[in-house]
Write an enzyme that holds these catalytic residues in place. Structure first.
Site, PDB file in Angstrom:
ATOM      1  N   CYS A   1       0.837  -1.201   0.000  1.00  0.00           N
ATOM      2  CA  CYS A   1       0.000   0.000   0.000  1.00  0.00           C
ATOM      3  C   CYS A   1       0.873   1.252   0.000  1.00  0.00           C
ATOM      4  CB  CYS A   1      -0.914   0.010   1.226  1.00  0.00           C
ATOM      5  SG  CYS A   1      -1.939   1.491   1.305  1.00  0.00           S
TER       6      CYS A   1
ATOM      7  N   TRP B   1      -1.657   4.539  -4.776  1.00  0.00           N
ATOM      8  CA  TRP B   1      -2.171   5.768  -5.373  1.00  0.00           C
ATOM      9  C   TRP B   1      -1.049   6.691  -5.776  1.00  0.00           C
ATOM     10  CZ3 TRP B   1      -2.988   4.481  -0.140  1.00  0.00           C
ATOM     11  CH2 TRP B   1      -2.248   5.216   0.791  1.00  0.00           C
TER      12      TRP B   1
HETATM   13  P1  FAD Z   1      -4.723  17.949  -4.079  1.00  0.00           P
HETATM   14  O1  FAD Z   1      -5.128  19.354  -4.024  1.00  0.00           O
HETATM   15  O2  FAD Z   1      -5.657  16.991  -4.676  1.00  0.00           O
HETATM   16  O3  FAD Z   1      -3.319  17.837  -4.810  1.00  0.00           O
HETATM   17  C1  FAD Z   1      -2.744  16.568  -5.037  1.00  0.00           C
HETATM   18  C2  FAD Z   1      -1.577  16.667  -5.996  1.00  0.00           C
HETATM   19  O4  FAD Z   1      -2.039  17.094  -7.271  1.00  0.00           O
HETATM   20  C3  FAD Z   1      -0.515  17.669  -5.612  1.00  0.00           C
HETATM   21  O5  FAD Z   1       0.433  17.120  -4.763  1.00  0.00           O
HETATM   22  C4  FAD Z   1       0.072  18.033  -6.940  1.00  0.00           C
HETATM   23  O6  FAD Z   1       1.020  17.074  -7.322  1.00  0.00           O
HETATM   24  C5  FAD Z   1      -1.103  17.947  -7.870  1.00  0.00           C
HETATM   25  N1  FAD Z   1      -1.692  19.286  -8.051  1.00  0.00           N
HETATM   26  C6  FAD Z   1      -2.830  19.762  -7.510  1.00  0.00           C
HETATM   27  N2  FAD Z   1      -3.048  21.025  -7.901  1.00  0.00           N
HETATM   28  C7  FAD Z   1      -2.042  21.364  -8.708  1.00  0.00           C
HETATM   29  C8  FAD Z   1      -1.699  22.542  -9.460  1.00  0.00           C
HETATM   30  N3  FAD Z   1      -2.456  23.638  -9.430  1.00  0.00           N
HETATM   31  N4  FAD Z   1      -0.592  22.514 -10.215  1.00  0.00           N
HETATM   32  C9  FAD Z   1       0.179  21.411 -10.263  1.00  0.00           C
HETATM   33  N5  FAD Z   1      -0.082  20.278  -9.571  1.00  0.00           N
HETATM   34  C10 FAD Z   1      -1.164  20.254  -8.810  1.00  0.00           C
HETATM   35  N6  FAD Z   1      -3.519   9.781   1.203  1.00  0.00           N
HETATM   36  C11 FAD Z   1      -3.189   9.698   2.511  1.00  0.00           C
HETATM   37  O7  FAD Z   1      -2.571  10.606   3.047  1.00  0.00           O
HETATM   38  N7  FAD Z   1      -3.557   8.597   3.262  1.00  0.00           N
HETATM   39  C12 FAD Z   1      -4.238   7.566   2.740  1.00  0.00           C
HETATM   40  O8  FAD Z   1      -4.556   6.613   3.440  1.00  0.00           O
HETATM   41  C13 FAD Z   1      -4.601   7.625   1.353  1.00  0.00           C
HETATM   42  N8  FAD Z   1      -5.284   6.624   0.766  1.00  0.00           N
HETATM   43  C14 FAD Z   1      -5.630   6.710  -0.541  1.00  0.00           C
HETATM   44  C15 FAD Z   1      -6.334   5.666  -1.129  1.00  0.00           C
HETATM   45  C16 FAD Z   1      -6.710   5.741  -2.451  1.00  0.00           C
HETATM   46  C17 FAD Z   1      -7.487   4.612  -3.077  1.00  0.00           C
HETATM   47  C18 FAD Z   1      -6.376   6.891  -3.214  1.00  0.00           C
HETATM   48  C19 FAD Z   1      -6.778   6.996  -4.653  1.00  0.00           C
HETATM   49  C20 FAD Z   1      -5.665   7.915  -2.642  1.00  0.00           C
HETATM   50  C21 FAD Z   1      -5.283   7.852  -1.304  1.00  0.00           C
HETATM   51  N9  FAD Z   1      -4.595   8.900  -0.708  1.00  0.00           N
HETATM   52  C22 FAD Z   1      -4.236   8.792   0.610  1.00  0.00           C
HETATM   53  C23 FAD Z   1      -4.311  10.160  -1.427  1.00  0.00           C
HETATM   54  C24 FAD Z   1      -5.462  11.151  -1.180  1.00  0.00           C
HETATM   55  O9  FAD Z   1      -6.648  10.687  -1.800  1.00  0.00           O
HETATM   56  C25 FAD Z   1      -5.206  12.545  -1.749  1.00  0.00           C
HETATM   57  O10 FAD Z   1      -4.820  12.446  -3.083  1.00  0.00           O
HETATM   58  C26 FAD Z   1      -4.139  13.307  -1.006  1.00  0.00           C
HETATM   59  O11 FAD Z   1      -4.486  13.383   0.359  1.00  0.00           O
HETATM   60  C27 FAD Z   1      -3.983  14.721  -1.554  1.00  0.00           C
HETATM   61  O12 FAD Z   1      -5.212  15.390  -1.530  1.00  0.00           O
HETATM   62  P2  FAD Z   1      -5.310  16.972  -1.472  1.00  0.00           P
HETATM   63  O13 FAD Z   1      -6.701  17.343  -1.852  1.00  0.00           O
HETATM   64  O14 FAD Z   1      -4.784  17.496  -0.199  1.00  0.00           O
HETATM   65  O15 FAD Z   1      -4.326  17.431  -2.627  1.00  0.00           O
END
Ligand code: FAD
Length: 691
Positions: free
Chosen positions: A644, A691
């Site tokens: 994972c 992920w």
């Molecule tokens: P977001 O705002 O979605 O950004 C995520 C990434 O997208 C950034 O780091 C960047 O690389 C890119 N990005 C976003 N905006 C921009 C921009 N303007 N320009 C360039 N790049 C950009 N996370 C955990 O911490 N724990 C877990 O247990 C976990 N389990 C998961 C299980 C699954 C099945 C999946 C699919 C994902 C899991 N994740 C987990 C990841 C989680 O879902 C999120 O993706 C993560 O927490 C980031 O979310 P966020 O909305 O804070 O970031």
């Protein structure tokens, strides 16, 4: 000239809007709001909706349907973009369709002068997305049969195909590959290449752009289409509702659907209907100041139907930060109108309004659009026409056309749409840009998934989340980049711990939600069931590999096995490989593992890899190799192996190391060992949650 349907609908909306203006909307009773219905219709609740795509196309005068198989919204977005481009550049009468909404037995009866496009994401281990499962099974089935029995069955079908995949997964783009193969076998004619976008390499958008131009050329040649100068044509109409204010009871202020608006949010709670769950406990797991990892406990006992099983995922429905909402509204010149009530209406029958209305600009931007996400280069090209002056217009066109320039100016800085517009225009407002273009051009705000880090046997009504807060320092940019959902969760955690007005990193959130419905520290959630599961027989050995937040589901697994051991069950060998930077900084749940060991005894072993403690970086895959003999023996005893976390590097390396271990320990060639690993995956002995 004759008016086409779209013109008539546009006119009708303008007329209705005008009537509303003059009558101050008095003709519209609360219950008979002609706009209120559009969300329900768009979401498939309309009675008698046809599942016959040919009928639908005939009814609506379409000659091109773009089907999508989408999990996180990207494939759906690309489908919409193809629809808009086909219409504006080539005058195609396009419609977008969810694969789940139609039947496929009559694909053979689609006339030759029409075209069917497929935009298909591959999900997880080469699986179809939830909405594409039936289609996939149908089209790749052994005994696929159609309404007519022509030979070849799909000899009349002209199709176009694009796939969204991730090369770090073994079954890269298998959806589009397999569907393409199946369609070819059935005699259908593909136009252009079957495109493949790669999220793993971070080139999805550019792959899409590079694929679509030759595809359009081939399609234009095949169908005799003439290219015209493309202009933005709205598919959603916006009408300001002068008689309503944000306090009117029928106005949505971010409520996800009608039940939530009317106050009695009822189950079943699912991906269309989140449960507003209380966060009953929360804490920080890291010991360093500059990084955060959250542990949250979400109580689902009040939901009625929500339940979970160890290994499932919980979805968090985030809210955009106030600063980004403000900046977005400001750059469009909408700051004074933020609370103005508007209705959004599909201007053509196949278009979908992605949220319920009437609502306000503020609510749309805060609760429904991915305003912080990476910007689409193509979208900048579309917006060029609405630039505040000619210089800005030229700059926008250049960004739209020049991949490297766009990378340098926009992508590299992680700019979102509002920042991009603001940087390009040097702060000049984009008052000419229609708001509809943003609703159509931006992705709908997506729930974020988290691997549940508790056991449903131990705490069936409380879901644990382990989430690392997304923050990145971007060279050359003043403020760090902030993830949407995790910083929202951080604010909720601060509130749960007593801070009445949390401002993590200066960001503020409307934590109390629409009409204060989330007050008292609530968060909208739903649960998604997964196949990542413990063996039903606890005496079976298991090997878990989960560095960083990849350890999340394994906390649940170990919690469960410790509970079983305590209850006197025979629990097998339980190996957990965990990695992080430093023991003193980010070793999450350190004391808990010791507790679990008390119940599990020597059958439980935690093997750690601290990458920044010694002279060399040590990762979980190195530790796995050091344990080669036992790992191999356990696998021969049919141990389940789980991985994972990081899909890009770790999961791939673990796969490779595993093959090496098997080859060395069993004295067989590596190709043979790779075959064994593949079979382990196929038989679910080797499971991934990455992920
Ligand atoms: P977001 O705002 O979605 O950004 C995520 C990434 O997208 C950034 O780091 C960047 O690389 C890119 N990005 C976003 N905006 C921009 C921009 N303007 N320009 C360039 N790049 C950009 N996370 C955990 O911490 N724990 C877990 O247990 C976990 N389990 C998961 C299980 C699954 C099945 C999946 C699919 C994902 C899991 N994740 C987990 C990841 C989680 O879902 C999120 O993706 C993560 O927490 C980031 O979310 P966020 O909305 O804070 O970031």
């Amino acid at each position: 000239a004759q008016l086409d349907t779209l013109d008539i609908i546009v006119l009708a909306v303008i007329l209705v809007g005008t009537a509303a203006y003059f009558t101050k909307g008095k003709v519209w009773g609360v219950t008979k709001d002609p706009y209120a219905a559009s969300f329900a219709n768009a979401n498939g609740h309309k009675a008698g909706k046809t599942r016959n795509i040919i009928e639908k196309m005939e009814e609506t005068g379409k000659n091109c349907v773009i089907f999508y198989g989408s999990q996180t919204g990207t494939a759906e977005d690309y489908a919409s973009r193809l629809a808009k481009e086909g219409k504006s550049r080539f005058g195609l009468e396009t419609m977008v369709a969810d694969l789940e909404d139609y039947d496929y037995e009559n694909l053979d009866a689609i006339p030759e002068d029409k075209v069917v496009m497929f935009v298909l994401a591959t999900y997880g281990e080469g699986e179809p997305t939830d909405n594409a499962v039936d289609f996939y099974e149908f089209i790749t089935g052994e005994d696929v049969s159609f309404s007519n029995s022509a030979d070849p069955p799909l000899g009349n079908l002209n199709y176009v195909a694009f796939g969204l995949g991730n090369n770090t997964y073994e079954h890269y783009n298998s959806m589009v590959r397999n569907v393409n193969k199946a369609l070819e076998k059935l005699g259908a004619h593909r136009i252009g290449e079957a495109g493949e976008g790669d999220d793993g390499a971070g080139t999805m958008e550019e792959d899409f752009l590079a694929w679509k131009d030759p595809m359009w050329a081939a399609l234009a040649a095949k169908m005799g289409l003439e290219e015209r100068e493309s202009v933005y044509e709205p598919i959603l109409g916006i009408v300001e509702r002068e008689n309503l204010t944000k306090d009117s009871p029928e106005v949505y202020l971010g409520e996800p659907n009608k039940m939530h608006l009317e106050g009695a949010a009822k189950g079943p709670f699912n991906a269309h209907n989140p449960y507003i769950a209380p966060i009953v406990e929360s804490k920080e797991l890291f010991s360093v100041k500059d990084r955060n990892c959250l542990h949250l406990e979400v109580d689902i006992s009040g939901s009625g139907n929500l339940s979970y099983q160890t290994g499932d995922h919980i979805a968090i429905w985030p809210t955009n930060p106030g600063q980004e909402v403000e900046q977005f509204l400001n750059i469009l010149g909408l700051e004074d109108k933020k609370d103005t009530v508007i209705s959004v209406k599909a201007l053509e029958p196949t278009a979908k309004v992605p949220f319920p209305t009437p609502t306000t600009y503020d609510a749309i931007v805060r609760y429904h659009l991915e305003i912080c996400a990476p910007v689409s280069r193509q979208f900048l090209g579309t917006l060029a026409a609405f630039a505040p002056d000619e210089t800005v217009k030229a700059e926008m066109a250049k960004l739209g056309n020049d991949k490297d320039y766009f990378q340098e100016k926009i992508s590299k800085n992680h700019y979102n749409i509002a920042r991009t517009l603001s940087v390009v225009s040097d702060g000049k407002k984009w008052t000419n840009a229609p708001f509809s273009a943003f609703i159509e051009g931006l992705t709908k705000l997506q729930p974020r998934y988290y691997s549940i880090s508790s056991s449903s046997v131990v705490q069936p009504k409380k879901i644990s989340i382990t989430a690392v807060v997304e923050t990145q320092v971007i060279p050359g940019r003043a403020d760090p980049f902030k993830g949407v959902a995790t910083n929202y969760l951080l604010a909720l955690k601060q509130k749960q711990n007593g801070d009445p007005n949390p401002e993590p990193f200066g960001l503020t959130y409307e934590l109390t939600g629409p009409r204060n419905k989330y007050d008292g520290v609530h968060v909208p959630v739903h649960v998604r069931h997964s196949n990542f599961k413990l063996p039903s027989d606890p005496s079976k050995p298991i090997i878990m590999i989960g560095p960083g937040t990849g350890v999340a589901p394994f906390r649940g697994f170990v919690q469960e096995r410790a509970h079983q051991a305590k209850s006197g069950e025979n629990v097998g060998r339980t190996l957990l490989f965990f990695g992080c930077r430093k023991r003193e900084e980010d070793f999450v749940y350190e004391s808990e593992w010791e507790e679990y060991k008390k119940s599990l005894g020597d059958n439980f072993e935690l093997i750690t890899a601290f990458s920044r403690e010694g002279p060399n970086k040590v990762y979980v895959q190195h530790r796995l190799k050091e344990k080669a003999q036992e790992v191999n023996e356990l696998l021969q005893k049919k141990a389940y192996l789980y991985v994972c976390g990081d899909a890009a590097n770790m999961a791939r390396e673990v796969n490779a190391v595993l093959a090496q271990i098997i080859a060395e320990q069993r004295g067989i060639p590596e190709t043979k060992a790779e075959e064994i690993v593949k079979n382990m995956r196929a038989s679910n002995q080797y499971q991934e949650d990455v992920w």
